[in-house]
Design a protein around this motif. Structure first.
Motif, PDB file in Angstrom:
ATOM      1  N   THR A 174      -0.264  77.125  22.872  1.00 41.85           N
ATOM      2  CA  THR A 174       0.375  78.154  22.056  1.00 41.85           C
ATOM      3  C   THR A 174       1.067  77.562  20.832  1.00 41.85           C
ATOM      4  O   THR A 174       1.268  78.276  19.847  1.00 41.85           O
ATOM      5  N   ASP A 175       1.400  76.273  20.871  1.00 42.60           N
ATOM      6  CA  ASP A 175       1.924  75.621  19.662  1.00 42.60           C
ATOM      7  C   ASP A 175       0.883  75.648  18.546  1.00 42.60           C
ATOM      8  O   ASP A 175       1.232  75.577  17.371  1.00 42.60           O
ATOM      9  N   ALA A 231       1.478  69.267  27.941  1.00 48.75           N
ATOM     10  CA  ALA A 231       0.025  69.379  27.827  1.00 48.75           C
ATOM     11  C   ALA A 231      -0.518  70.700  28.373  1.00 48.75           C
ATOM     12  O   ALA A 231      -1.731  70.871  28.451  1.00 48.75           O
ATOM     13  N   GLY A 232       0.348  71.631  28.722  1.00 45.12           N
ATOM     14  CA  GLY A 232      -0.102  72.899  29.294  1.00 45.12           C
ATOM     15  C   GLY A 232      -0.148  74.013  28.273  1.00 45.12           C
ATOM     16  O   GLY A 232      -0.455  73.803  27.086  1.00 45.12           O
ATOM     17  N   ILE A 233       0.200  75.211  28.719  1.00 41.76           N
ATOM     18  CA  ILE A 233       0.173  76.410  27.877  1.00 41.76           C
ATOM     19  C   ILE A 233       1.003  76.223  26.616  1.00 41.76           C
ATOM     20  O   ILE A 233       0.614  76.668  25.537  1.00 41.76           O
ATOM     21  N   ILE A 234       2.134  75.547  26.742  1.00 46.11           N
ATOM     22  CA  ILE A 234       3.007  75.342  25.581  1.00 46.11           C
ATOM     23  C   ILE A 234       2.239  74.630  24.460  1.00 46.11           C
ATOM     24  O   ILE A 234       2.325  75.013  23.296  1.00 46.11           O
ATOM     25  N   GLY A 244       3.882  70.734  14.252  1.00 44.32           N
ATOM     26  CA  GLY A 244       4.457  69.396  14.408  1.00 44.32           C
ATOM     27  C   GLY A 244       4.678  69.058  15.871  1.00 44.32           C
ATOM     28  O   GLY A 244       4.413  67.931  16.310  1.00 44.32           O
ATOM     29  N   ALA A 245       5.154  70.038  16.644  1.00 35.64           N
ATOM     30  CA  ALA A 245       5.341  69.830  18.083  1.00 35.64           C
ATOM     31  C   ALA A 245       3.992  69.562  18.754  1.00 35.64           C
ATOM     32  O   ALA A 245       3.888  68.685  19.627  1.00 35.64           O
ATOM     33  N   ALA A 246       2.949  70.294  18.351  1.00 36.73           N
ATOM     34  CA  ALA A 246       1.618  70.065  18.926  1.00 36.73           C
ATOM     35  C   ALA A 246       1.153  68.644  18.637  1.00 36.73           C
ATOM     36  O   ALA A 246       0.602  67.966  19.518  1.00 36.73           O
ATOM     37  N   GLY A 247       1.396  68.167  17.414  1.00 40.67           N
ATOM     38  CA  GLY A 247       1.061  66.779  17.073  1.00 40.67           C
ATOM     39  C   GLY A 247       1.832  65.803  17.939  1.00 40.67           C
ATOM     40  O   GLY A 247       1.276  64.801  18.413  1.00 40.67           O
TER      41      GLY A 247
END
Length: 179
Positions: free
Chosen positions: A147-148, A141-144, A121-124
């Motif tokens: 990895t999401d 928009a980075g590594i986070i 959901g966070a990635a969306g």
């Protein structure tokens, strides 16, 4: 040195994933040989849950609950009272991750499914922010962001592998004592 520490802390999801792999490798290295697939999967999955779910979400709890301004700025957002709510949700996932480290298959399934829904959901939300607000901050928009998506995939793969290679209760007890 401070740049390296900052890089590790800002990319904590990747840092904890790598740390879990290192610790599981050490755990396997210390075990008697020969090892079977079930033992290898157990070590990988247990330390994935401990670090990528337990420790990572605990770190997220601390950042959003006590350093909300810093966390919001890193994501490219304004500080909000919802930071604390994200933090407490993260604390719940952390506790489940810690319990699942040595928990039952059902506990482990919960430790994968719940946090995975949160992360996907966070990635969306990150995608939406990239498209509509042109928010390309490192915390959005980075590594986070990557990895999401990656952490749930790894979690479901390990969960499926453990289900496939489940051992008898007696063998599982012996293997648990060796970790």
């Amino acid at each position: 040195m401070s740049t390296s520490i900052r890089l590790v802390m800002e990319n904590f999801t990747l840092s904890f994933l790598i740390l879990g792999l290192i610790v599981s490798g050490i755990s396997l290295w210390r075990q008697k040989r020969p090892r079977n697939a079930a033992v290898n999967i157990e070590a990988l999955f247990a330390y994935f849950l401990l670090f990528s779910v337990g420790c990572s979400f605990f770190y997220n709890f601390i950042m959003h609950s006590f350093f909300g301004e810093t966390a919001a700025r890193y994501i490219g957002w304004e500080q909000s009272p919802f930071q604390f709510e994200v933090g407490t949700a993260s604390l719940g996932y952390a506790v489940v991750g810690f319990l699942a480290f040595r928990g039952s298959f059902g506990m482990r399934a919960a430790a994968v499914v719940g946090p995975s829904m949160f992360l996907l959901g966070a990635a969306g939300g990150h995608i939406y922010q990239m498209i509509t607000a042109h928010n390309f901050a490192p915390g959005n928009a980075g590594i986070i962001f990557y990895t999401d998506i990656l952490i749930p995939i790894i979690g479901f793969v390990l969960l499926g592998m453990q289900y496939q290679y489940q051992r008898t209760p007696q063998a599982a007890d012996n293997d648990q004592s060796q970790l």
